[in-house]
Scaffold this motif. Structure first.
Motif, mmCIF file in Angstrom:
data_model
loop_
_atom_site.group_PDB
_atom_site.id
_atom_site.type_symbol
_atom_site.label_atom_id
_atom_site.label_comp_id
_atom_site.label_asym_id
_atom_site.label_seq_id
_atom_site.Cartn_x
_atom_site.Cartn_y
_atom_site.Cartn_z
ATOM 1 N N UNK A 181 0.830 -1.194 0.000
ATOM 2 C CA UNK A 181 0.000 0.000 0.000
ATOM 3 C C UNK A 181 0.868 1.249 0.000
ATOM 4 N N UNK A 182 0.812 2.065 -1.024
ATOM 5 C CA UNK A 182 1.687 3.222 -1.115
ATOM 6 C C UNK A 182 1.522 4.203 0.039
ATOM 7 N N UNK A 183 0.319 4.295 0.632
ATOM 8 C CA UNK A 183 0.092 5.303 1.663
ATOM 9 C C UNK A 183 0.201 4.767 3.069
ATOM 10 N N UNK A 184 0.604 3.500 3.214
ATOM 11 C CA UNK A 184 0.666 2.920 4.540
ATOM 12 C C UNK A 184 1.739 3.601 5.379
ATOM 13 N N UNK A 185 1.488 3.718 6.685
ATOM 14 C CA UNK A 185 2.491 4.299 7.564
ATOM 15 C C UNK A 185 3.423 3.197 8.039
ATOM 16 N N UNK A 186 4.682 3.504 8.152
ATOM 17 C CA UNK A 186 5.671 2.516 8.546
ATOM 18 C C UNK A 186 5.626 2.303 10.045
ATOM 19 N N UNK A 187 5.468 1.027 10.463
ATOM 20 C CA UNK A 187 5.396 0.703 11.874
ATOM 21 C C UNK A 187 6.790 0.494 12.424
ATOM 22 N N UNK A 194 7.583 7.838 4.338
ATOM 23 C CA UNK A 194 7.716 6.383 4.253
ATOM 24 C C UNK A 194 8.769 6.001 3.225
ATOM 25 N N UNK A 195 9.508 4.931 3.550
ATOM 26 C CA UNK A 195 10.536 4.470 2.615
ATOM 27 C C UNK A 195 9.951 3.704 1.449
ATOM 28 N N UNK A 196 8.646 3.607 1.372
ATOM 29 C CA UNK A 196 8.003 2.999 0.204
ATOM 30 C C UNK A 196 8.434 3.691 -1.076
ATOM 31 N N UNK A 197 8.751 4.978 -0.986
ATOM 32 C CA UNK A 197 9.144 5.710 -2.188
ATOM 33 C C UNK A 197 10.412 5.142 -2.799
ATOM 34 N N UNK A 198 11.264 4.528 -1.948
ATOM 35 C CA UNK A 198 12.478 3.923 -2.479
ATOM 36 C C UNK A 198 12.145 2.794 -3.436
ATOM 37 N N UNK A 199 11.205 1.931 -3.033
ATOM 38 C CA UNK A 199 10.807 0.853 -3.915
ATOM 39 C C UNK A 199 10.158 1.387 -5.174
ATOM 40 N N UNK A 200 9.317 2.413 -5.048
ATOM 41 C CA UNK A 200 8.632 2.941 -6.214
ATOM 42 C C UNK A 200 9.613 3.504 -7.231
ATOM 43 N N UNK A 201 10.664 4.145 -6.747
ATOM 44 C CA UNK A 201 11.653 4.711 -7.670
ATOM 45 C C UNK A 201 12.392 3.605 -8.420
ATOM 46 N N UNK A 216 5.377 -7.899 1.849
ATOM 47 C CA UNK A 216 4.996 -6.598 2.380
ATOM 48 C C UNK A 216 6.136 -5.601 2.209
ATOM 49 N N UNK A 217 5.923 -4.600 1.367
ATOM 50 C CA UNK A 217 6.987 -3.648 1.052
ATOM 51 C C UNK A 217 7.405 -2.835 2.262
ATOM 52 N N UNK A 218 6.468 -2.512 3.148
ATOM 53 C CA UNK A 218 6.822 -1.722 4.326
ATOM 54 C C UNK A 218 7.743 -2.503 5.260
ATOM 55 N N UNK A 219 7.486 -3.785 5.408
ATOM 56 C CA UNK A 219 8.380 -4.614 6.216
ATOM 57 C C UNK A 219 9.764 -4.676 5.585
ATOM 58 N N UNK A 220 9.810 -4.842 4.275
ATOM 59 C CA UNK A 220 11.096 -4.868 3.572
ATOM 60 C C UNK A 220 11.844 -3.552 3.782
ATOM 61 N N UNK A 221 11.131 -2.441 3.661
ATOM 62 C CA UNK A 221 11.782 -1.144 3.847
ATOM 63 C C UNK A 221 12.316 -0.976 5.265
ATOM 64 N N UNK A 222 11.544 -1.424 6.248
ATOM 65 C CA UNK A 222 11.988 -1.317 7.630
ATOM 66 C C UNK A 222 13.235 -2.160 7.860
ATOM 67 N N UNK A 223 13.249 -3.366 7.306
ATOM 68 C CA UNK A 223 14.426 -4.228 7.443
ATOM 69 C C UNK A 223 15.656 -3.574 6.827
ATOM 70 N N UNK A 278 12.499 -7.551 -7.251
ATOM 71 C CA UNK A 278 13.477 -6.936 -8.138
ATOM 72 C C UNK A 278 14.009 -5.624 -7.581
ATOM 73 N N UNK A 279 13.203 -4.918 -6.817
ATOM 74 C CA UNK A 279 13.696 -3.700 -6.173
ATOM 75 C C UNK A 279 14.743 -4.027 -5.121
ATOM 76 N N UNK A 280 14.535 -5.117 -4.391
ATOM 77 C CA UNK A 280 15.545 -5.560 -3.434
ATOM 78 C C UNK A 280 16.843 -5.916 -4.146
ATOM 79 N N UNK A 281 16.725 -6.635 -5.249
ATOM 80 C CA UNK A 281 17.915 -7.013 -6.013
ATOM 81 C C UNK A 281 18.631 -5.777 -6.527
ATOM 82 N N UNK A 282 17.860 -4.811 -7.026
ATOM 83 C CA UNK A 282 18.468 -3.586 -7.558
ATOM 84 C C UNK A 282 19.176 -2.801 -6.461
ATOM 85 N N UNK A 283 18.577 -2.768 -5.270
ATOM 86 C CA UNK A 283 19.189 -2.002 -4.179
ATOM 87 C C UNK A 283 20.462 -2.654 -3.663
ATOM 88 N N UNK A 284 20.619 -3.959 -3.909
ATOM 89 C CA UNK A 284 21.810 -4.671 -3.455
ATOM 90 C C UNK A 284 22.978 -4.576 -4.422
#
Length: 492
Positions: free
Chosen positions: A55-61, A73-80, A384-391, A422-428
């Motif tokens: 969810x693009x608008x979810x708040x990061x827990x 939110x770091x969701x924007x990183x995945x979107x980019x 869950x993209x938010x969990x990935x971003x938090x990690x 693929x966003x995780x792979x790209x960020x690595x």
């Protein structure tokens, strides 16, 4: 014994519901989802189709219950990263994923697809027979089967797994598509022999560094009964389990036994911990234990197992999922809301990554220093993209410190959440140390088309109300199709 496809307790399969009041100060808008009853009661878990949506608008827990505003939110990183990273996917895969997510988000189309799949399983009609109708077989092969499975032939399995590696995945999580009906009588000798052969074949087809997923209950009704009674495996079961563990260890693979329902979960943990004590020695992690974070009991169970590992000096390997049996577990055993499950998952994840206890995961024995931490390997099995971003944020905050880093990998199901993978792979890319500690894997089933048909039916059943869960993937694939179309005429 009549085989059906296993649906491993692999990912965050918690369906959201607005019936339960949230317990964490987060703002998450989710649709009410209806629980569906499968035509057959199968002892298998639900998987990624019922994941938390991206969810693009979810708040990061955060682990303390605090939240970040949507704008930060770091969701924007995945979107980019989505557009650029999806460019490495074959066009056929992008088109097929867009088609599948479009079907899953349409009740009419999904219902029709489910009906066709069910007729293929039960009907003796020539129109739907996979054995006698090559057109029906070809349609299924080119759509749902290729989306979620890798096939029955070892050469095909190795070929598709290699294609996944060429896309940037560190490897695969391979699971044999066979399990038992929950109420089947079974034949223990035959059931265990079938399970053992499937597991050894999986180990044979996997490469060094891969994972092989399984279920102890795959050994048949006798294994189910022993697990439920918290008894040790029978002699032939024990021999089969050790044969698979030794084969995996010799090939430098790791095994991922999937968690069970709570009525036999204690037996599952007991069998798994026993094998961890034997095979997870000298820094090696051969056997993982799966923890379902939607259960109230999970933090206590995990803390106890970490205490075992610390006292007995073995490596504790943990696979985190949100959960898989929401529709069948007693309500009082489960977190009161999807928000509470998110908070539990993220809190446990943070404790394992940072190697320190927190308000969610507390030490089992308070007499020992809270800094006493065993060797630990962690798999985050999540869409869950938010969990990935938090990690990723937690990992980044560790980069400047000299504290030991927990070996960490991410995993998603084949055919789902490719934009997250693929966003995780790209960020690595470009960071060799990061690639080693934060590798990304795709989980897939192998077997005949007939064996996998029940798996595909479960995929369809879980996506009955899938618009909110597949919207992110559908948008990402649609954008990639548009980008490639524009590029083909020189307008990209």
């Amino acid at each position: 014994m009549k085989p059906v496809v296993p649906v491993p307790v692999f990912l965050d399969a918690v369906k959201s519901s607005t019936r339960y009041a949230p317990v964490a100060p987060v703002t998450i808008i989710l649709q009410r989802r209806k629980h569906t009853t499968a035509k057959r009661q199968i002892h298998s878990s639900q998987v990624g189709g019922s994941q938390s949506a991206i969810l693009p608008s979810i708040q990061t827990v955060t682990t303390t219950g605090q939240v970040h505003p949507p704008g930060t939110s770091s969701r924007t990183t995945l979107k980019r990263n989505e557009t650029s990273c999806l460019s490495t996917l074959p066009l056929s895969q992008v088109l097929r994923t867009y088609l599948i997510t479009a079907i899953s988000s349409s009740p009419a189309l999904l219902g029709a697809s489910s009906s066709i799949l069910r007729h293929m399983l039960d009907s003796k009609s020539l129109l739907f027979s996979l054995e006698r109708n090559p057109i029906a077989r070809a349609i299924l092969l080119e759509t749902f089967f290729k989306q979620f499975c890798v096939g029955p032939d070892p050469a095909d399995v190795r070929k598709i797994c290699q294609e996944l590696r060429e896309q940037g995945y560190a490897g695969v999580i391979l699971e044999y598509a066979l399990e038992v009906l929950k109420d089947a009588e079974g034949n223990e000798v035959e059931d265990v022999a079938t399970w053992k052969k499937g597991m050894l074949d999986s180990v044979s087809m996997a490469q060094e560094g891969d994972f092989v997923a399984m279920k102890w209950s795959g050994m048949g009704p006798a294994a189910l009964r022993l697990c439920a009674a918290q008894k040790t495996p029978s002699k032939i079961m024990d021999e089969a389990m050790h044969a698979v563990c030794k084969a995996a260890a010799a090939k430098d693979l790791a095994l991922l036994p999937s968690a069970e329902e709570t009525w036999n979960l204690d037996g599952y943990h007991s069998w798994t911990i026993k094998l961890q004590r034997e095979y997870n020695r000298k820094g090696r992690g051969v056997i993982y234990n799966t923890y379902q974070c939607y259960l109230h009991q999970t933090p206590v169970h995990l803390a106890r197992h970490l205490d075992f590992a610390r006292r007995e000096n073995f490596t504790h390997c943990a696979k985190l999922v949100r959960g898989a049996y929401l529709s069948s577990e007693p309500r009082e055993l489960i977190q009161p809301s999807i928000e509470a499950t998110h908070a539990a998952y993220n809190g446990i994840m943070a404790a394992l990554i940072e190697r320190k206890y927190n308000d969610v995961l507390r030490p089992f024995d308070s007499s020992f220093p809270t800094t006493a931490w065993p060797e630990t390997n962690v798999m985050l099995a999540t869409h869950n993209a938010e969990t990935v971003n938090l990690a990723q944020s937690l990992r980044k905050s560790q980069s400047a410190s000299s504290t030991p880093h927990t070996p960490l990998v991410f995993a998603q199901l084949q055919g789902m959440a490719d934009e997250v993978s693929m966003s995780l792979i790209a960020s690595n890319k470009g960071d060799s140390e990061k690639e080693q500690s934060e590798r990304v894997f795709k989980a897939t089933n192998w077997g005949t088309m007939e064996q996998c048909l029940n798996y595909l039916l479960r995929r369809a059943a879980e996506n009955k109300d899938a618009a909110s869960r597949t919207a992110g993937t559908r948008r990402a694939m649609g954008s990639e199709i548009w980008r490639r179309s524009m590029a083909s005429v020189g307008l990209a």
